[in-house]
Design a protein around this motif. Structure first.
Motif, PDB file in Angstrom:
ATOM      1  N   SER A  52       0.879  -1.164   0.000  1.00  0.00           N
ATOM      2  CA  SER A  52       0.000   0.000   0.000  1.00  0.00           C
ATOM      3  C   SER A  52       0.918   1.216   0.000  1.00  0.00           C
ATOM      4  O   SER A  52       2.122   1.072   0.210  1.00  0.00           O
ATOM      5  CB  SER A  52      -0.928  -0.009   1.216  1.00  0.00           C
ATOM      6  N   PRO A  53       0.402   2.417  -0.230  1.00  0.00           N
ATOM      7  CA  PRO A  53       1.292   3.582  -0.296  1.00  0.00           C
ATOM      8  C   PRO A  53       2.117   3.838   0.968  1.00  0.00           C
ATOM      9  O   PRO A  53       3.161   4.457   0.900  1.00  0.00           O
ATOM     10  CB  PRO A  53       0.330   4.751  -0.555  1.00  0.00           C
ATOM     11  N   GLU A  54       1.645   3.321   2.119  1.00  0.00           N
ATOM     12  CA  GLU A  54       2.341   3.599   3.374  1.00  0.00           C
ATOM     13  C   GLU A  54       2.782   2.348   4.127  1.00  0.00           C
ATOM     14  O   GLU A  54       3.226   2.443   5.272  1.00  0.00           O
ATOM     15  CB  GLU A  54       1.468   4.475   4.267  1.00  0.00           C
ATOM     16  N   MET A  55       2.669   1.164   3.502  1.00  0.00           N
ATOM     17  CA  MET A  55       3.116  -0.053   4.175  1.00  0.00           C
ATOM     18  C   MET A  55       3.397  -1.152   3.166  1.00  0.00           C
ATOM     19  O   MET A  55       2.697  -1.277   2.161  1.00  0.00           O
ATOM     20  CB  MET A  55       2.080  -0.557   5.171  1.00  0.00           C
ATOM     21  N   VAL A  77       5.636   3.978  -3.929  1.00  0.00           N
ATOM     22  CA  VAL A  77       5.146   4.288  -2.584  1.00  0.00           C
ATOM     23  C   VAL A  77       5.749   5.617  -2.139  1.00  0.00           C
ATOM     24  O   VAL A  77       6.668   6.139  -2.772  1.00  0.00           O
ATOM     25  CB  VAL A  77       5.499   3.164  -1.574  1.00  0.00           C
ATOM     26  N   ARG A  78       5.254   6.131  -1.059  1.00  0.00           N
ATOM     27  CA  ARG A  78       5.698   7.444  -0.569  1.00  0.00           C
ATOM     28  C   ARG A  78       7.186   7.460  -0.234  1.00  0.00           C
ATOM     29  O   ARG A  78       7.737   6.477   0.233  1.00  0.00           O
ATOM     30  CB  ARG A  78       4.931   7.797   0.696  1.00  0.00           C
ATOM     31  N   TRP A  83      10.799   5.627   6.431  1.00  0.00           N
ATOM     32  CA  TRP A  83      10.296   4.255   6.457  1.00  0.00           C
ATOM     33  C   TRP A  83      10.985   3.517   7.605  1.00  0.00           C
ATOM     34  O   TRP A  83      12.178   3.684   7.822  1.00  0.00           O
ATOM     35  CB  TRP A  83      10.592   3.547   5.135  1.00  0.00           C
ATOM     36  N   THR A  97       7.104   0.277   7.150  1.00  0.00           N
ATOM     37  CA  THR A  97       6.011   1.203   7.403  1.00  0.00           C
ATOM     38  C   THR A  97       6.467   2.642   7.247  1.00  0.00           C
ATOM     39  O   THR A  97       7.518   3.021   7.763  1.00  0.00           O
ATOM     40  CB  THR A  97       5.470   1.000   8.843  1.00  0.00           C
ATOM     41  N   TRP A  98       5.660   3.430   6.567  1.00  0.00           N
ATOM     42  CA  TRP A  98       5.954   4.846   6.352  1.00  0.00           C
ATOM     43  C   TRP A  98       5.537   5.666   7.568  1.00  0.00           C
ATOM     44  O   TRP A  98       4.484   5.412   8.166  1.00  0.00           O
ATOM     45  CB  TRP A  98       5.210   5.353   5.117  1.00  0.00           C
ATOM     46  N   SER A 100       5.654   9.918   9.022  1.00  0.00           N
ATOM     47  CA  SER A 100       5.898  11.299   8.599  1.00  0.00           C
ATOM     48  C   SER A 100       6.888  12.029   9.493  1.00  0.00           C
ATOM     49  O   SER A 100       7.486  13.015   9.084  1.00  0.00           O
ATOM     50  CB  SER A 100       4.586  12.086   8.571  1.00  0.00           C
TER      51      SER A 100
END
Length: 132
Positions: A52-55, A77-78, A83, A97-98, A100
């Motif tokens: 997914s975009p953040e994991m 992904v981001r 990460w 995992t992303w 911020s």
């Protein structure tokens, strides 16, 4: 190829950077495994990859058979935060995992490491390695 400041990174490249970061954390216990071999073997034992975009979640096993490729390696992904790599070698899975916030990411690594039985680190996006 990811460059500092990019907002997206390819899953394949992020995984390589995550494995390189984890190798640095585990270097003492992996005395006989050089960095490149560790990265290559970490990629080839992935059986399942969910993105997914953040994991990113992956299960390890015997790997795919010859000619098969993992889905999602070319997904983006981001890359506009940090990460965190979290692997549980005895259970053959890992998460990336992303996050911020740098302080939150470092605290997450400290909390995971304190639990024991895992490898946890902030992924160094400046790591380089060519996947052939």
């Amino acid at each position: 190829m990811y460059k500092s400041g990019d907002t997206m990174i390819e899953v394949r490249e992020l995984l390589i950077k995550a494995f390189a970061s984890a190798w640095r954390v585990r270097e003492d216990e992996l005395e006989l495994t050089d960095r490149d071999s560790y990265i290559q073997s970490s990629i080839t034992v992935i059986d399942t990859l969910q993105v997914s975009p953040e994991m990113i979640y992956a299960e390890e096993g015997p790997g795919l058979t010859d000619g098969e490729e993992l889905d999602h390696l070319s997904d983006l992904v981001r890359a506009d935060g940090l990460w965190v790599y979290y692997g549980v070698p005895d259970e053959n899975y890992f998460l990336v995992t992303w996050m911020s916030d740098e302080a939150a990411a470092r605290q997450k690594v400290a909390d995971l490491t304190a639990q024991g039985g895992c490898v946890a680190c902030v992924v160094d996006l400046s790591e380089e390695w060519r996947f052939d």
